[in-house]
Design an enzyme around this catalytic site. Structure first.
Site, short mmCIF file in Angstrom:
data_model
loop_
_atom_site.label_atom_id
_atom_site.label_comp_id
_atom_site.label_asym_id
_atom_site.label_seq_id
_atom_site.Cartn_x
_atom_site.Cartn_y
_atom_site.Cartn_z
N SER A 34 0.83 -1.21 0.00
CA SER A 34 0.00 0.00 0.00
C SER A 34 0.87 1.26 0.00
CB SER A 34 -0.90 -0.01 1.23
OG SER A 34 -0.10 0.01 2.39
N THR A 35 0.28 2.34 -0.47
CA THR A 35 1.00 3.61 -0.48
C THR A 35 1.30 4.05 0.95
OG1 THR A 35 0.16 4.22 -2.64
CG2 THR A 35 0.81 6.03 -1.19
N ALA A 42 1.97 2.19 3.65
CA ALA A 42 3.14 1.47 4.16
C ALA A 42 4.39 1.90 3.39
CB ALA A 42 2.93 -0.03 4.04
N GLU A 95 6.63 -0.31 -5.05
CA GLU A 95 5.52 -0.54 -5.99
C GLU A 95 4.25 -0.44 -5.17
OE1 GLU A 95 6.00 -0.91 -9.13
OE2 GLU A 95 8.10 -1.46 -9.27
N CYS A 98 -3.25 -4.09 -8.35
CA CYS A 98 -2.88 -2.68 -8.23
C CYS A 98 -3.09 -1.88 -9.51
CB CYS A 98 -1.42 -2.60 -7.81
SG CYS A 98 -0.35 -3.58 -8.87
P1 NAD Z 1 0.30 -3.52 2.97
O1 NAD Z 1 1.08 -2.31 2.59
O2 NAD Z 1 -0.56 -3.44 4.16
O3 NAD Z 1 1.27 -4.76 3.21
C1 NAD Z 1 2.18 -5.20 2.23
C2 NAD Z 1 3.32 -5.94 2.90
O4 NAD Z 1 4.09 -5.03 3.68
C3 NAD Z 1 2.91 -7.04 3.86
O5 NAD Z 1 3.86 -8.07 3.78
C4 NAD Z 1 2.96 -6.36 5.22
O6 NAD Z 1 3.17 -7.27 6.27
C5 NAD Z 1 4.14 -5.43 5.04
N1 NAD Z 1 4.14 -4.19 5.80
C6 NAD Z 1 3.08 -3.41 6.13
N2 NAD Z 1 3.50 -2.30 6.75
C7 NAD Z 1 4.85 -2.35 6.80
C8 NAD Z 1 5.87 -1.49 7.31
N3 NAD Z 1 5.58 -0.34 7.90
N4 NAD Z 1 7.16 -1.87 7.16
C9 NAD Z 1 7.47 -3.02 6.54
N5 NAD Z 1 6.57 -3.89 6.07
C10 NAD Z 1 5.26 -3.56 6.18
O7 NAD Z 1 -0.53 -3.90 1.66
P2 NAD Z 1 -1.64 -5.03 1.44
O8 NAD Z 1 -2.93 -4.54 1.97
O9 NAD Z 1 -1.11 -6.33 1.91
O10 NAD Z 1 -1.69 -5.07 -0.17
C11 NAD Z 1 -2.51 -4.28 -0.94
C12 NAD Z 1 -1.76 -3.07 -1.47
O11 NAD Z 1 -0.65 -3.47 -2.27
C13 NAD Z 1 -2.63 -2.24 -2.40
O12 NAD Z 1 -2.48 -0.87 -2.09
C14 NAD Z 1 -2.07 -2.53 -3.78
O13 NAD Z 1 -2.30 -1.53 -4.74
C15 NAD Z 1 -0.64 -2.69 -3.48
N6 NAD Z 1 0.01 -3.42 -4.58
C16 NAD Z 1 0.87 -2.74 -5.41
C17 NAD Z 1 1.44 -3.39 -6.49
C18 NAD Z 1 2.39 -2.69 -7.42
O14 NAD Z 1 3.15 -3.38 -8.09
N7 NAD Z 1 2.39 -1.38 -7.50
C19 NAD Z 1 1.17 -4.73 -6.71
C20 NAD Z 1 0.29 -5.39 -5.86
C21 NAD Z 1 -0.28 -4.71 -4.78
#
Ligand code: NAD
Length: 481
Positions: free
Chosen positions: A232-233, A235, A253, A289
């Protein structure tokens, strides 16, 4: 239970976790538990980083190998991944609700292809060259691996997104500590088994299943040299702040809210384009995404296009992700379903016109399902047009003239994907080039390993895939001779 599900894969071995904490993934189609795996906590992350560090710093180790020798190992790894492709697809589908047909094609099939692609690049890339100096002498310019990589991915495409990091990192000579998302951990153990079977040297790949805390600890770990993150944006911003303070290279990403620009001449015959339209708007239950979730329709064809997407959404088979005929499975978690439903409520309260969906599908009471949903008459300034919903929800917006379509497409904090639909591909490409986005397709959209994938604006920093994705794991050294 398999030994891999009781121990962690660190330093090329299955090691006892430092605590008895476990992660228990759940099947979102049924709500049924899928067993448990050990959760990595700080001591386990320390052990994984130390193993990656040793493997990287070893004077005769992975980083110093000829690239072609690394490529041999990567190809063996690809073969082992292929041998497990069906199991990996089943594991992903049963953990995150991705339709099994999609999981086979993308999560099962793509990682080996990407691994082979980067093995090929390792063989072809020139990692050093000598230049004659203007001031006399010469300079050897070397591309050297950046070091120990922390690779962190979300649950939506756990295999594809981890391979986008692990494959170029391996090709470059880096070593990796990979943290999968807690929702999708079982497939990571299959990758560990594949790495072991392929003879990937100890410490080159280490896996730490864990949540946000483990991720944050890994990102700021003093022995990590680079962070590669997809998620996510929110995180991503937190991680970028840490990496900024540490001056640690980072690729991000992040989220998206891309536009499908439908030009007046588009031939949207569902029998011809239905599959491409579905992939680019609803792939993986809308939990992708880069989806074109804002449909920009020329006013002259507005009603027809609203009807077309309404019919498309209505016709998508919703069901258990492991059912071969399913095209829309459940949301990955109950929290994700709550989030999608709250956006649907927001859309209604903002005055958008619901043309189909909006509720929970009948007869699917055990999983976390949401009906494919279409809102028409959406204002681009509204919450449902600006924020990433990450579910099977489309917004249709009218436009007058192509300049206005491009203005609306660009009126977004994000810039990740997008599509242009037209009978004239050249005109479509000209329109596509005016959209502020890292990737965009004409009459189709699916990232290809040869071309970089990355976001503009709040969708990220840097690129994955293509030769550019390899550069992200290299740094430059000049040796004056
Ligand atoms: P998220 O950001 O909550 O978590 C993603 C990963 O990061 C998980 O493994 C989580 O445990 C970890 N994480 C969370 N906070 C963290 C921190 N502060 N420090 C380190 N690690 C941390 O995202 P989500 O809800 O699991 O996934 C959905 C999001 O991912 C959507 O916003 C989607 O658009 C994005 N996404 C982007 C792409 C791309 O290539 N641009 C691809 C797929 C998904």
């Amino acid at each position: 239970m398999d030994r891999g599900y009781e121990k962690l894969f660190i330093g090329g071995e299955w090691v006892r976790p430092s605590t008895d904490r476990v992660i228990t993934p759940v099947n979102p189609s049924t709500g049924v538990s899928l067993g448990s795996v050990p959760e990595a906590v700080e001591q386990d992350v320390d052990a994984a980083v130390a193993a990656a560090r040793r493997a990287f710093d070893d004077p005769g180790g992975w980083a110093t190998w000829e690239p072609a020798r690394r490529a041999d190992v990567m190809e063996a790894f690809a073969t082992e991944l292929e041998a497990r492709a069906e199991n990996i697809a089943q594991a992903v589908s049963s953990q995150n609700g991705m339709p099994i047909s999609t999981a086979r094609q993308l999560e099962g099939g793509f990682p080996a292809a990407v691994m082979r692609y980067y093995a090929g690049l390792a063989r072809e890339t020139s990692f050093s060259g000598v230049r004659s100096g203007l001031l006399g002498g010469s300079a050897e310019v070397r591309k050297v691996p950046v070091g120990v990589v922390a690779a962190i991915v979300p649950w939506n495409f756990p295999q594809v997104l981890s391979t986008f990091k692990i494959a170029p990192a391996m090709a470059a000579g880096c070593t990796v500590v990979f943290k999968p998302s807690p929702e999708t951990v079982l497939d990571a153990f299959l990758v560990a088994e594949a790495a072991e079977a392929a003879g990937v040297p100890a410490g080159v790949i280490n896996i730490v299943p864990g949540g946000r805390e483990a991720g944050a600890y890994l990102v700021s770990h003093p022995q990590v040299d680079k962070v590669a993150f997809t998620g996510s944006t929110a995180a991503g911003r937190a991680i970028a702040e840490v990496c900024g303070r540490l001056l640690r290279p980072v690729t991000l990403e992040l989220g998206g809210k891309s536009a499908a620009i439908i030009l007046e001449d588009a031939d949207l015959d569902p029998t011809k384009l239905g599959q491409e339209l579905t992939i680019s708007t609803f792939l993986n239950n809308g939990q992708t995404c880069f989806l074109s979730s804002r449909i920009l329709a020329p006013r002259s064809r507005y009603t027809e296009i609203v009807d077309l997407f309404t019919d498309l959404a209505r016709g998508l088979p919703v069901g258990n992700a492991l059912d071969e005929s399913t095209l829309i499975g459940p949301m990955a978690t109950p929290q994700q379903r709550d989030r999608v439903e709250s956006y649907i409520a927001k859309g209604r309260s903002e005055g958008a016109r619901l043309t189909t969906g909006g509720g929970r599908p009948a007869g699917l009471d055990q999983g976390w399902f949401v009906e494919p949903t279409v809102f028409a008459d959406v204002d681009n300034g509204s919450v449902i047009a600006q924020e990433e919903i990450f579910g099977p929800v489309l917004c249709v917006l009218p436009y007058d003239g192509v300049d206005e379509a491009i203005r609306i497409a660009n009126d977004s904090d994000y810039g990740l994907g997008g599509t242009v639909w037209t009978a004239d591909p050249e005109r479509g490409a000209a329109v596509a080039r005016r959209v502020q986005t890292g990737t965009i397709g004409v009459n189709r959209y699916l990232p290809d390993p040869v071309a970089p994938f990355g976001g503009f604006k709040a969708s990220g920093l840097g690129s994955e895939l293509g030769p550019e994705g390899l550069e992200a794991y290299l740094q430059i050294q000049s040796v004056y001779l």
